[in-house]
Scaffold this active site. Structure first.
Site, PDB file in Angstrom:
ATOM      1  N   SER A 254      31.716   7.734 -32.847  1.00  0.00           N
ATOM      2  CA  SER A 254      31.137   6.970 -31.742  1.00  0.00           C
ATOM      3  C   SER A 254      31.114   7.766 -30.437  1.00  0.00           C
ATOM      4  CB  SER A 254      31.909   5.659 -31.592  1.00  0.00           C
ATOM      5  OG  SER A 254      31.237   4.760 -30.748  1.00  0.00           O
TER       6      SER A 254
ATOM      7  N   LYS B 126      28.778   7.677 -36.711  1.00  0.00           N
ATOM      8  CA  LYS B 126      28.572   6.319 -36.181  1.00  0.00           C
ATOM      9  C   LYS B 126      27.689   6.417 -34.952  1.00  0.00           C
ATOM     10  CE  LYS B 126      30.976   2.284 -34.256  1.00  0.00           C
ATOM     11  NZ  LYS B 126      30.333   2.287 -32.926  1.00  0.00           N
TER      12      LYS B 126
ATOM     13  N   GLN C 105      27.967  -1.140 -29.802  1.00  0.00           N
ATOM     14  CA  GLN C 105      28.377  -2.541 -29.902  1.00  0.00           C
ATOM     15  C   GLN C 105      28.664  -3.132 -28.519  1.00  0.00           C
ATOM     16  OE1 GLN C 105      30.025  -0.239 -32.177  1.00  0.00           O
ATOM     17  NE2 GLN C 105      28.323  -0.821 -33.497  1.00  0.00           N
TER      18      GLN C 105
END
Length: 529
Positions: free
Chosen positions: A297, A322, A326
Site C-alpha cells: 500500500s 496492493k 480504502q
C-alpha cells in the site's frame, strides 16, 4: 403581454430548477450518515431482519445477524474491503494514531507468565515503580498467572481510558506487590530505528505510515544530517502501509519540483493527482529503498514514485501488490466499513494491484506461494511482466500489476534452520532465555554506551551459547551438533535481542543489520553508484 411572458418563461423554468436542486441538496444533507441513507423504502435485508425479529421461534441477537450479513456482503468485494466491529475499529485507529491509552509497558508471555520486558521512561508504570523483570500476576481481579490467557485479553485488561487506575499484582524477587497505575496517553512511534551506518550513510526503518510518521521522519532526517548524512538507506520491509498522505509527504522530500507522486481514480471517484509542493530535505543525496513481500500500500506508493522518477534504487524482493485505496465509513452502532473507493497509480501510470478474481483465500495465499515456488529466493523466478511496458526518464523499463519489482533482487537466505532451533523459537524458549540472561547480566552491559561498542566487545558465542545449550536441554532439545554457521546466526540474533532490551528497536536493528544481506547490499551500492 403574451410575447413578454414567452421571453421570461425560460428564465422562470431555470429559477425553479435551481431552487429545486438547492432544496434537494439540503434535504439530502439533512439525512443521517451524511446523505448515504436511502429514502423511506426499506431494503430486502431490513425486511428480512424485521420478519426474523417478529416471527422467529427463538430469541436472536439481531446485531450479530446484521454484522454477519455485512461481512458476507463485503466478502463479495475486493480482499481489502472489510467490516470493522467497534473493537476492531478502535484498534485500527489506535495503530495509526501514534498513541494509545495505557500504562506504558511492553511484556512477553512466556508459557503462562506475563513478564514486563520494557518500562517507558517517564510513563505511568515507571512513575508507579514497575521494573523490567516484574511478573504480572493479577490485573484488578483477573488472575493471569498459571492460565493460558490470550494476548488480546491481557492487552484489553491493561489498557483503558486515560486517568483511570488499574491495580496490578506483581511478583518481584519472590515477593508479591500491589501496584496501582494511572493510565495515560502512550506514544507509539512508527519510525522504529534510525542511526548512521558509517560517516556518510544513514539508516531509517519505518514500521508503518501513521498520523505522526512524516513528523518523525523530518525530525530524524534533521538529526542525521547534522551527524553527516549524505546517503540514505530507507527500510520499508514488512511495512503494511497506512495513511497514503504520509507516504506522499515523505516522497515530496525526495523529489524535486512539482513532480507527480501518485494519482487515484475509481468508478465513483474522479481522477485526483498528488504532486510535490515544497522543497525537499533530501532531493539529491544517494538513496536506496529496501522492500519485501510484506511491503504494501503506502510503502508501494512511496517506492513506486521513487522508482518511476529514477530517484532511488529499490532493493530486496517483490512487494505485496496492493494498489487499492480504502476509506473508513462509520456506522451508527460504532462499527465501520473499510471500503475500497479507488485505485492508485504510480507517476508513469502503473497499477501495481495483484489480481483478486479467484477469491480472498487464493489472493492471500499467493504470498506464501512465493516461498514455496522459489520467488523469495531466486531472481530468475521472480519476474512479473503484465505486458504493458513503462519507460522511466532514465530509459529503464518497468511493469505493473504484481507489486513493485526491485531494481536489485536480494533473496532470502537459503541456509536452513534446524528443527531444533525452530522449536526453541516457536515455543518461546529462545526469547525467555535471552530475557533472563539480560536480567542476570545488566551490570555486565552497563559499561557499553552504544550498540556498536556493545557489538564490538561482546562475544555471546562462548559462555552465553553454553548456557543456551543447557537451557534447551530442559525442553529435551539437543544443540550439541548444531553446525557452526547456524550457531553464528543464532548468536547474532541473541546479541540483537540483548541490544533491544537496552537500546530498544534502534539497538536491535543496529546489531541485526551487521549481517543483513539486504542492508549490506544497499551500503555496497551506495559506495559504488
Amino acid at each position: 403581454m403574451k410575447k413578454k411572458f414567452e421571453v421570461w418563461l425560460p428564465l422562470l423554468f431555470s429559477l425553479v430548477m435551481i431552487l429545486g436542486m438547492f432544496i434537494g441538496y439540503k434535504l439530502r444533507g439533512a439525512q443521517p450518515n451524511g446523505g448515504f441513507a436511502k429514502s423511506g423504502r426499506s431494503t430486502a435485508l431490513e425486511e428480512a431482519l424485521e420478519i426474523i425479529r417478529q416471527k422467529y421461534v427463538d430469541s436472536v441477537k439481531l446485531d450479530t445477524l446484521e454484522a454477519n450479513a455485512i461481512r458476507e456482503m463485503m466478502d463479495e468485494l475486493d480482499p481489502h474491503s472489510v467490516y470493522l466491529p467497534p473493537m476492531d475499529l478502535k484498534e485500527t485507529n489506535e495503530a495509526l494514531s501514534g498513541k494509545f491509552e495505557g500504562i506504558g509497558v511492553e511484556y512477553n508471555q512466556i508459557r503462562d507468565t506475563v513478564n514486563i520486558t520494557y518500562v517507558l521512561k517517564g510513563g505511568p508504570s515507571e512513575k508507579a515503580g514497575l521494573k523490567i523483570g516484574d511478573q504480572i500476576i493479577k490485573v484488578n481481579d483477573s488472575l493471569l498467572a498459571g492460565k493460558k490467557t490470550s494476548s488480546t485479553t491481557v492487552r484489553n485488561l491493561i489498557r483503558g481510558e486515560k486517568g483511570t487506575v488499574v491495580n496490578l499484582q506483581i511478583l518481584r524477587d519472590k515477593a508479591l506487590l500491589n501496584v496501582p497505575v494511572t493510565r495515560n496517553n502512550i506514544p507509539t512511534p512508527t519510525l522504529v530505528a534510525a542511526y548512521m551506518i558509517n560517516k556518510e550513510a544513514g539508516y531509517i526503518k519505518l514500521d508503518k505510515f501513521g498520523s505522526t510518521t512524516y513528523r518523525e521522519f523530518m525530525e530524524t532526517m534533521e538529526r542525521l544530517k547534522k551527524e553527516g548524512l549524505t546517503e540514505l538507506v530507507l527500510d520499508l520491509r514488512g511495512n503494511p502501509g497506512g495513511y497514503m498522505e504520509q507516504a506522499i509527504d515523505i516522497a515530496d522530500e525526495f523529489l524535486s519540483g512539482d513532480k507527480l507522486v501518485v494519482y487515484t481514480q475509481g468508478t465513483n471517484s474522479p481522477k485526483k493527482e498528488y504532486r510535490c509542493k515544497r522543497p525537499g530535505i533530501f532531493e539529491t543525496g544517494k538513496l536506496t529503498v529496501l522492500v519485501d513481500e510484506l511491503s504494501a500500500s503506502a510503502s508501494e506508493i512511496l517506492s513506486g514514485a521513487l522508482q518511476d522518477w529514477d530517484r532511488a534504487t529499490i532493493i530486496g524482493r517483490r512487494t505485496f501488490g496492493k494498489g487499492l485505496v480504502q476509506e473508513i465509513f462509520p456506522l451508527s452502532d460504532g462499527s465501520a466499513l473499510k471500503l475500497t473507493v479507488s485505485r492508485y497509480y504510480t507517476p508513469l501510470g502503473r497499477s501495481i494491484q495483484r489480481p483478486y478474481n479467484k477469491g480472498r483465500k487464493v489472493y492471500m495465499d499467493e504470498i506464501w506461494e512465493r516461498y514455496a515456488n522459489g520467488q523469495a529466493y531466486f531472481a530468475d523466478s521472480n519476474k512479473v511482466h503484465t505486458g504493458k511496458q513503462y519507460k522511466t526518464p532514465g530509459g529503464r523499463i518497468l511493469y505493473g500489476g504484481g507489486g513493485i519489482m526491485p531494481d536489485v533482487f536480494v533473496g532470502l537466505d537459503t541456509s536452513k534452520t534446524s528443527k531444533e532451533i525452530n522449536r526453541l523459537f516457536f515455543n518461546g524458549a529462545f526469547t525467555d532465555f535471552v530475557f533472563h540472561y539480560y536480567l542476570n547480566n545488566q551490570k555486565v552491559m552497563e559499561p557499553y554506551t552504544s550498540p556498536v561498542s556493545f557489538s564490538q566487545a561482546f562475544d555471546p558465542g562462548k559462555a552465553m551459547w553454553q548456557q543456551f545449550v543447557s537451557r534447551a536441554q530442559k525442553d529435551t532439545v539437543n544443540l550439541t551438533h548444531i553446525p557452526e554457521a547456524e550457531k553464528l546466526r543464532v548468536s547474532n540474533r541473541m546479541e540483537a535481542y540483548l541490544a533491544r532490551f537496552k537500546w530498544r528497536d534502534s539497538g536491535y536493528y543496529q546489531i541485526l543489520n551487521l549481517t543483513d544481506s539486504v542492508v549490506l547490499k544497499a551500503v555496497d551500492l551506495l559506495k559504488t553508484k
